[in-house]
Design an enzyme around this catalytic site. Sequence first.
Site, short mmCIF file in Angstrom:
data_model
loop_
_atom_site.label_atom_id
_atom_site.label_comp_id
_atom_site.label_asym_id
_atom_site.label_seq_id
_atom_site.Cartn_x
_atom_site.Cartn_y
_atom_site.Cartn_z
CD1 TRP A 152 -39.76 -55.79 67.30
CD2 TRP A 152 -38.56 -55.15 65.53
NE1 TRP A 152 -40.64 -55.51 66.27
CE2 TRP A 152 -39.92 -55.12 65.18
CE3 TRP A 152 -37.60 -54.79 64.58
CZ2 TRP A 152 -40.36 -54.74 63.92
CZ3 TRP A 152 -38.03 -54.41 63.32
CH2 TRP A 152 -39.40 -54.39 62.99
CG MET A 153 -41.07 -50.33 69.92
SD MET A 153 -40.82 -48.83 70.87
CE MET A 153 -40.26 -47.70 69.60
CG ASN A 154 -44.06 -54.35 66.12
OD1 ASN A 154 -43.36 -55.18 66.66
ND2 ASN A 154 -45.35 -54.57 65.87
CG ASP A 155 -47.99 -52.34 66.29
OD1 ASP A 155 -47.14 -52.24 65.41
OD2 ASP A 155 -48.96 -53.11 66.22
CB SER A 212 -51.18 -54.33 68.98
OG SER A 212 -49.86 -54.02 68.64
CD GLU A 325 -51.44 -55.21 60.82
OE1 GLU A 325 -51.08 -56.39 60.82
OE2 GLU A 325 -50.63 -54.26 60.74
C1 FRU Z 1 -49.11 -54.12 63.41
C2 FRU Z 1 -49.11 -55.53 63.92
C3 FRU Z 1 -50.36 -55.81 64.72
C4 FRU Z 1 -49.94 -56.92 65.62
C5 FRU Z 1 -48.52 -56.55 65.91
C6 FRU Z 1 -47.63 -57.72 66.14
O1 FRU Z 1 -47.86 -53.59 63.15
O2 FRU Z 1 -49.01 -56.42 62.83
O3 FRU Z 1 -51.49 -56.10 63.95
O4 FRU Z 1 -50.72 -57.00 66.77
O5 FRU Z 1 -48.05 -55.82 64.81
O6 FRU Z 1 -46.39 -57.34 66.61
#
Ligand code: FRU
Length: 611
Positions: A152-155, A212, A325
């Site tokens: 999985w990847m987010n920010d 993040s 965020e």
């Molecule tokens: C934004 C967020 C950030 C947090 C990160 C956690 O998408 O909620 O605020 O640092 O994802 O994965």
Amino acid sequence: MNRISDIMKTLFATATVLAGAYSATAGNGVEVEHLGTNNTLVRVTADGKYLLLPVQESNDEATVNVIADGNLDKTINVRLAKTKVDYTVPLSLEKYKGKDVLLNVVTSQNRATVREAKEDACWNNFSVTDTFDTTNREKFRPAFHHTPLYGWMNDPNGMFYKDGVWHLYYQWNPYGSKWQNMTWGHSSSADLINWVHHPAAIEPNGLGTVFSGSSAIDRAGSAGFGNDAVVAMYTSAGVSQIQSLAWSNDGGQTFNIYSGNPVLTLESEARDPNMFWNPETKEWTLVLAHALEREMLIFTSADMKEWTLQSAFGKGLGAQGGVWECPDMFELTVEGTGEKKWVLLCNLNPGGPFGGSATQYFVGDFDGKTFRADTDADGRVPTKWLDYGKDHYATVSFSDAPAGRRTVIGWMSNWQYAPEVPTMQFRSANTLPREMGLFRDSDGQLYVSSTPSPEVDAIRGKIMKSAGTVNVGRRQKEYAIPEICEIVMDIDPMKSDSIDIVLSNGLGEKVVMTYRSKTDELVFDRRESGITDFSQDFPAVTVAPAHSADGKTGLRIFIDRSSIEVFGKEGRFAMTNLVFPNEPYSRLSFESHGGKAKVSNLKIYSINTEK
Ligand code: FRU
């Protein structure tokens, strides 16, 4: 005497029976011992590089405590398989070489008997190997967008440029394709398109998982980590969210955790520190999301360790429909002038214009301590969006980009459905890199432009079709398009009300983009784009103000295997939407409504990709 030894014999026999019934050898150096309905020991001889952990996405998370030499080395949360194995994820055994590693696994409580727990598919599917196959070729895996190798990847996080290399870190789960175990994954690139994948850069530690943050290059060594150290500040997320430092003396490959962490604590939720050097004030500046208060806090420091709160920005301003965020703040020059203004990116979830997450921004002035947003003619602070699609979030910029560039990358998904999108071994991609600019529109307001980075031009391949002028009317004009491509065109609506630009495949799946000349808007309809039923929030229509100067607009459209990014002429708007067609779109067609229209300078380019 006899009676006691009889009792002991019976006990011993019972123990043997139990051991016989509940321990099993999965083979390959793995031995499994069930201790109860929700607790199992997995003993591993670390004579390979990886232990592959079998995952089933729909199952609950198990807590896996990794123990070596009697010490708890790490705790990870993994959706261990119950009825079938969807894929495996590798736990690196390199550092335990030649030792026995013990996994103390705590599974969910919902089993009545050990016998039931024993039936879980995972127990027979752990294996020790020297290889892990990352040649993942799922059909929706992008061809020219950054994705993690697996998981999985987010920010995007902590991005910086140094010595000719762009470094991209990202919120990563190395142990599954849903959000968990937040770690900074790491990729680097010489051209912002072809990415090399590196081992995890910052892993969870005693202060929490690694949320993040940002990186800055400390040229003068003001933090005491050496000249030119790459200093990352991130949120340690445990019970509370606190801010931590890590530094790298090898250009961002490996990081040391600062022993004085945390460097910044508050009594309320705050995260995603954006730290940069302000050359005007000669101070480090930090913007921190005061998430639930829906404001950004601004701090300054001489050494990145001691921070002084200077101001707060945003209470009651802009979109307030969700938590604030991932801030980013930088200065830009207004197009065609020497005027400089500050831009504050403020990601928000939910509360985006089409539901879920989105990036809003404010344009204004910053005196080193306080940010003041510009107002409109009515004296109000207007809400502005960096991208008018549903799949563009957590956008932040690279620190220290060359030639005064302000280059950003965003996460190409939406928290409404990101964990459900129809991919498996990896989940989520990043947007194309984009250059930020500022332009003044006819309403007197300053807006941020988003233009594909010059590196994106370099992957243009062959011209598959070129047409000087296409007269568009009620009868559709059709062109063949390759699976991944860039389409460029100018649109003159003439007397028409609207013009449809349609991408479709042989299954009748389509994306309809409509330029509405009266309102100067681009509309993107993905309701019939292919697989849409994994979330009720996915079928959607998004609308962007085109900001066209003379009623004519131009578009650059980038089609990858599961995404479409549309940029207006000179980057005057951007719109990013995911799509999951069962077959690639193979046709482009035009149709106008309410009169004839004209499309000119149409070019369909293939994309050169090494992937
Ligand atoms: C934004 C967020 C950030 C947090 C990160 C956690 O998408 O909620 O605020 O640092 O994802 O994965």
